[in-house]
Design a protein around this motif. Structure first.
Motif: not given
Length: 510
Positions: A35-37, A159-163, A301-303, A305-308
């Protein structure tokens, strides 16, 4: 003597649980991590977000179809071969996703991945309930809760960390060694208790009706908002076709002598109420997994990874509750625990009714912690009660039907929640735009201040001021829309609080 030898050769329960829950957990991770990617994948292939959303949709369609077919397929292949075949399919689908040269191949890879991952959830429940004795079924469902809930919750963070730190392809590459290890563990530790049966008649009309219903329904849900729903002729016709396919599927399955799935299992009151409650939990949980990252990334405006990371604290509270839930189920009636869980879910979602564009990270995280407690308080007792009264030979079919309802709910809520946000944003925009008037003193002062700030020529300054105010209008409209949708889901959680008391509980258990 023979029984003693069999017992010695039987793997310990923890190893059986690990063997079946490892592939199950990564099939759940594949759903939420993607989803986040989506923005990164759409950019990589040069496609729009709407086109890239088929990456999610294709997985859900295949997943839901195979969930319902898993009981029949298990009898065709036998349990052990069935698991190895579909883990292999999931692994091949992951490899195709990782090396896909274009979006079309990516969608095909996700479709194959969904075919492989779909049966894992119901079969893992059946394996655990069959392997664990009656008095330890609460532990079995707790372990199952770790696989499904914890990894689904970790998905956006993973997913956020990966992307943010590597290529998005690693979301899928990680599944390849896990798939190979899982096949080895299944071969060594899972008992082939469901033997391969020959000459099993296939319910092909039911299968076709199921696929047509889910496929057409998902297209309507995904494209409805884009084409203004039933104002579009082909959306209306497709929705009608989907309803007809569903009606045919239900009638056929009820009348067929050897149906794809036994819909008469819903005559079991515990199974019916438990399935409704489980689907509702999925709706509440998945709605926040879908909406919260959108809110944080698009408005705050979160990235990625931060939103995850804002969702990750659910894992901590979920683990704590999983460790305690078995003891709580021995002390308290399960119906009370479920009702308290829905209360926690309602309070946590209702906390987001006070969202604003200056909300702190802590204010986002604390309700997520409370939600983690609520998820396990509902999920574990409901799973045990819903399947606990079914005959042992119907466990696989019951688990398949139970999980089909949950998966279908996830697909529906993903589309409906986004539609509600879009519609309510338009509604609030209509109301708020009335304030952008020369008759509004505050607007005049703000506009004059912005014009002075931008300086340069008056035309340039006026244009910039108008654009700034309009952007603020859109942000506020969308913020209010998110608040409305969270209020709706919070209300649903509160309405569900008394429903668990419809479940019947045997006198010897709680």
């Amino acid at each position: 003597m023979a029984d003693a030898v069999v017992k010695q050769n039987t793997p310990p329960l923890w190893l059986i649980a690990f063997s079946i829950l490892l592939p199950t957990s990564f099939s759940c991770l594949a759903t939420s991590a993607t989803n986040v990617a989506i923005p990164h994948i759409s950019g990589y292939f040069g496609s729009t977000i709407d086109e890239a959303n088929w990456i999610i949709t294709s997985y859900m369609i295949a997943n839901a179809c195979l969930i319902l077919m898993s009981g029949w397929l298990e009898r065709v292949f036998g349990r052990k071969l069935f698991l190895k075949v579909f883990i292999t399919i999931f692994t091949i689908g992951s490899l195709i996703c990782a090396v896909a040269p274009n979006l079309n191949i990516m969608v095909v890879g996700r479709l194959i991945q969904g075919i492989g991952g779909g049966p894992m959830t119901p079969i893992s429940q059946a394996v655990l309930l069959a392997a664990f004795p009656m008095e330890k079924r609460g532990i079995a469902m707790s372990l199952y809760g770790i696989a499904v809930m914890i990894f689904a919750i970790l998905g956006p963070t993973f997913g956020g960390f990966i992307v943010d730190n590597a290529d998005w392809q690693w979301i899928y590459l990680i599944n390849i060694p896990v798939g190979i290890l899982s096949i080895s563990l299944i071969h060594a530790n899972i008992d082939d208790s469901v033997k391969r049966q020959k000459n099993i008649s296939a319910d092909f009309p039911g299968m076709i009706a199921l696929v047509l219903w889910l496929l057409s329904m998902q297209v309507v849900l995904d494209k409805g908002q884009q084409y203004n729903w039933f104002d579009c002729a082909w959306i209306s016709w497709l929705a009608g076709f989907s309803a007809c396919a569903l009606a045919f599927f239900i009638v056929w399955e009820l009348e067929c002598k050897k149906p794809l799935i036994n819909l008469r299992l819903f005559k079991d009151k515990n199974f019916f109420v438990g399935t409704v409650l489980s689907a509702s939990v999925n709706m509440l949980v998945f709605s926040t997994i879908v909406l919260m990252p959108q809110f944080l990334q698009n408005l705050m405006g979160y990235t990625a990874i931060l939103s995850g990371l804002t969702i990750a604290p659910r894992m901590i509270s979920s683990v704590i509750m999983i460790a305690a839930i078995n003891s709580l189920m021995r002390v308290f009636y399960s119906r009370i625990l479920i009702s308290i869980g829905f209360l926690f879910l309602g309070i946590s979602i209702f906390s987001y009714v006070n969202l604003n564009l200056q909300v702190s990270f802590t204010s986002i995280v604390i309700p997520q912690i409370l939600m983690g407690f609520g998820i396990i308080l509902v999920f574990v007792p409901v799973s045990a009660l819903a399947l606990g009264t079914l005959p042992k030979q119907e466990l696989s079919a019951g688990a398949s039907l139970h999980n089909l309802c949950k998966s279908t709910t996830m697909a529906v809520v993903a589309s409906i929640s986004s539609t509600l946000v879009a519609r309510h944003a338009q509604m609030h925009q209509v109301y708020l735009v009335k304030n952008l008037s020369d008759f509004n003193l505050f607007f005049q002062q703000k506009f004059a201040s912005l014009t002075h700030t931008f300086g340069a020529s008056s035309t340039f300054a006026n244009t910039k001021a108008n654009m700034f105010l309009y952007k603020s209008l859109l942000s506020q409209s969308r913020l209010m829309a998110y608040v409305d949708v969270f209020a709706v889901f919070a209300l649903l959680a509160f309405v569900l609080i008394p429903i668990p008391f419809l479940i019947k509980i045997k006198m010897e258990g709680k």
